[in-house]
Scaffold this motif. Structure first.
Motif, PDB file in Angstrom:
ATOM      1  N   TYR A 101       2.167  -6.340   6.327  1.00  0.00           N
ATOM      2  CA  TYR A 101       1.811  -4.926   6.181  1.00  0.00           C
ATOM      3  C   TYR A 101       2.786  -4.241   5.250  1.00  0.00           C
ATOM      4  O   TYR A 101       3.828  -4.799   4.882  1.00  0.00           O
ATOM      5  N   CYS A 102       2.435  -3.028   4.915  1.00  0.00           N
ATOM      6  CA  CYS A 102       3.314  -2.168   4.128  1.00  0.00           C
ATOM      7  C   CYS A 102       3.942  -1.158   5.087  1.00  0.00           C
ATOM      8  O   CYS A 102       3.218  -0.472   5.814  1.00  0.00           O
ATOM      9  N   ILE A 103       5.257  -1.099   5.094  1.00  0.00           N
ATOM     10  CA  ILE A 103       5.948  -0.228   6.055  1.00  0.00           C
ATOM     11  C   ILE A 103       5.473   1.232   5.945  1.00  0.00           C
ATOM     12  O   ILE A 103       5.096   1.835   6.945  1.00  0.00           O
ATOM     13  N   PRO A 104       5.470   1.838   4.750  1.00  0.00           N
ATOM     14  CA  PRO A 104       5.042   3.244   4.700  1.00  0.00           C
ATOM     15  C   PRO A 104       3.552   3.459   4.979  1.00  0.00           C
ATOM     16  O   PRO A 104       3.151   4.567   5.322  1.00  0.00           O
ATOM     17  N   HIS A 105       2.745   2.424   4.797  1.00  0.00           N
ATOM     18  CA  HIS A 105       1.293   2.644   4.815  1.00  0.00           C
ATOM     19  C   HIS A 105       0.526   1.816   5.837  1.00  0.00           C
ATOM     20  O   HIS A 105      -0.703   1.737   5.750  1.00  0.00           O
ATOM     21  N   LYS A 106       1.209   1.195   6.765  1.00  0.00           N
ATOM     22  CA  LYS A 106       0.425   0.440   7.740  1.00  0.00           C
ATOM     23  C   LYS A 106      -0.429   1.368   8.583  1.00  0.00           C
ATOM     24  O   LYS A 106      -1.499   0.989   9.052  1.00  0.00           O
TER      25      LYS A 106
ATOM     26  N   GLY B 177       2.825   3.312  -6.818  1.00  0.00           N
ATOM     27  CA  GLY B 177       3.357   3.832  -5.569  1.00  0.00           C
ATOM     28  C   GLY B 177       4.588   3.093  -5.074  1.00  0.00           C
ATOM     29  O   GLY B 177       5.218   2.325  -5.798  1.00  0.00           O
ATOM     30  N   THR B 178       4.896   3.330  -3.824  1.00  0.00           N
ATOM     31  CA  THR B 178       6.081   2.785  -3.171  1.00  0.00           C
ATOM     32  C   THR B 178       5.629   2.037  -1.926  1.00  0.00           C
ATOM     33  O   THR B 178       4.967   2.609  -1.068  1.00  0.00           O
ATOM     34  N   HIS B 179       5.957   0.777  -1.844  1.00  0.00           N
ATOM     35  CA  HIS B 179       5.389  -0.064  -0.795  1.00  0.00           C
ATOM     36  C   HIS B 179       6.377  -1.132  -0.355  1.00  0.00           C
ATOM     37  O   HIS B 179       7.408  -1.343  -0.980  1.00  0.00           O
ATOM     38  N   SER B 180       5.954  -1.842   0.694  1.00  0.00           N
ATOM     39  CA  SER B 180       6.658  -3.065   1.074  1.00  0.00           C
ATOM     40  C   SER B 180       5.633  -4.131   1.413  1.00  0.00           C
ATOM     41  O   SER B 180       4.471  -3.811   1.702  1.00  0.00           O
TER      42      SER B 180
ATOM     43  N   ASN C  27      -2.184   1.815  -4.206  1.00  0.00           N
ATOM     44  CA  ASN C  27      -2.342   2.920  -3.237  1.00  0.00           C
ATOM     45  C   ASN C  27      -3.677   2.826  -2.518  1.00  0.00           C
ATOM     46  O   ASN C  27      -4.678   3.200  -3.067  1.00  0.00           O
ATOM     47  N   ASN C  28      -3.786   2.422  -1.320  1.00  0.00           N
ATOM     48  CA  ASN C  28      -2.779   1.815  -0.432  1.00  0.00           C
ATOM     49  C   ASN C  28      -3.377   0.501   0.059  1.00  0.00           C
ATOM     50  O   ASN C  28      -3.975   0.450   1.117  1.00  0.00           O
ATOM     51  N   TYR C  29      -3.219  -0.488  -0.739  1.00  0.00           N
ATOM     52  CA  TYR C  29      -3.873  -1.766  -0.472  1.00  0.00           C
ATOM     53  C   TYR C  29      -3.062  -2.898  -1.120  1.00  0.00           C
ATOM     54  O   TYR C  29      -2.250  -2.664  -2.017  1.00  0.00           O
TER      55      TYR C  29
ATOM     56  N   GLY D 199      -3.686   1.464   7.159  1.00  0.00           N
ATOM     57  CA  GLY D 199      -4.379   0.185   7.045  1.00  0.00           C
ATOM     58  C   GLY D 199      -3.981  -0.673   5.870  1.00  0.00           C
ATOM     59  O   GLY D 199      -4.751  -1.523   5.429  1.00  0.00           O
ATOM     60  N   MET D 200      -2.794  -0.490   5.347  1.00  0.00           N
ATOM     61  CA  MET D 200      -2.361  -1.336   4.226  1.00  0.00           C
ATOM     62  C   MET D 200      -1.779  -2.632   4.787  1.00  0.00           C
ATOM     63  O   MET D 200      -0.600  -2.699   5.131  1.00  0.00           O
ATOM     64  N   VAL D 201      -2.665  -3.616   4.891  1.00  0.00           N
ATOM     65  CA  VAL D 201      -2.307  -4.904   5.483  1.00  0.00           C
ATOM     66  C   VAL D 201      -2.911  -6.016   4.639  1.00  0.00           C
ATOM     67  O   VAL D 201      -3.809  -5.788   3.831  1.00  0.00           O
TER      68      VAL D 201
HETATM   69 CU   LIG Z   1       2.082   0.840   0.831  1.00  0.00          CU
END
Ligand SMILES: [Cu+2]
Length: 182
Positions: free
Chosen positions: A77-82, A36-39, A13-15, A85-87
């Motif tokens: 990137y992460c779809i929910p968190h781009k 968490g939940t990420h992609s 979360n969120n990295y 800045g989750m890249v």
């Molecule tokens: Cu994420």
């Protein structure tokens, strides 16, 4: 199979951890949920032109594996968190492709040259606006990130902590252990 054949990128979360990774062509990377939940989703316009865009889709447990065959620079990137800045960036062999032509649109990733030098770059190792390229080296005092592997030291026997690729990532972990024990 030894761990060094499949470098792991933790999704927290969120990295992504490490946020920068250098591997050799043909290496399989495992993207694994730490919290968490990420992609892990490639930017279709920031990967080598002859590569296919990978997409783990959004997951909340387990992981996703992708084998990087084509050399070049892959931004993802992460779809929910781009939006926060989750890249991340993976350099396969040598840097190249459209990712090198413009800044990543969401967040910040290390320079490819720094990734190659260090093998793996921990998230947050530099928080300055300039990003990770200057002084982003992870020092002995940094401690391990939240997503660090509970690695044994067995992968680090060569005396070269940052030899690139999968070995480099193990070297990062092993090197920290080594420093911690000094
Ligand atoms: Cu994420």
């Amino acid at each position: 199979m030894s761990a060094q054949e499949t470098p792991v990128v933790k999704m927290g979360n969120n990295y992504f951890e490490p946020i920068g990774l250098h591997i050799e062509p043909g290496t399989t990377v495992r993207f694994e949920i730490a919290a968490g939940t990420h992609s892990a989703t490639a930017y279709e316009n920031r990967i080598p032109s002859d590569a296919s865009a990978f997409d783990s889709e959004v997951i909340s447990s387990g992981g996703f594996e992708y084998t990087f065959e084509k050399p070049g620079t892959y931004d993802y990137y992460c779809i929910p968190h781009k939006s926060v800045g989750m890249v991340g960036r993976i350099v396969v062999g040598s840097p190249g492709g459209p990712a090198e032509d413009s800044p990543i649109p969401d967040g910040d990733v290390p320079e490819s040259e720094a990734i190659i030098e260090q093998g793996a770059i921990a998230y947050g190792s530099s928080t300055d606006g300039d990003g990770y390229s200057d002084g982003g080296m992870m020092g002995p005092g940094m401690g391990s990130g939240p997503g660090m592997m509970n690695g044994r030291n067995s992968g680090w026997g060569g005396g070269l902590p940052f030899v690139g690729g999968a070995l480099g990532m193990l070297g990062l972990v092993g090197g920290l252990l080594y420093w911690a024990l000094e």
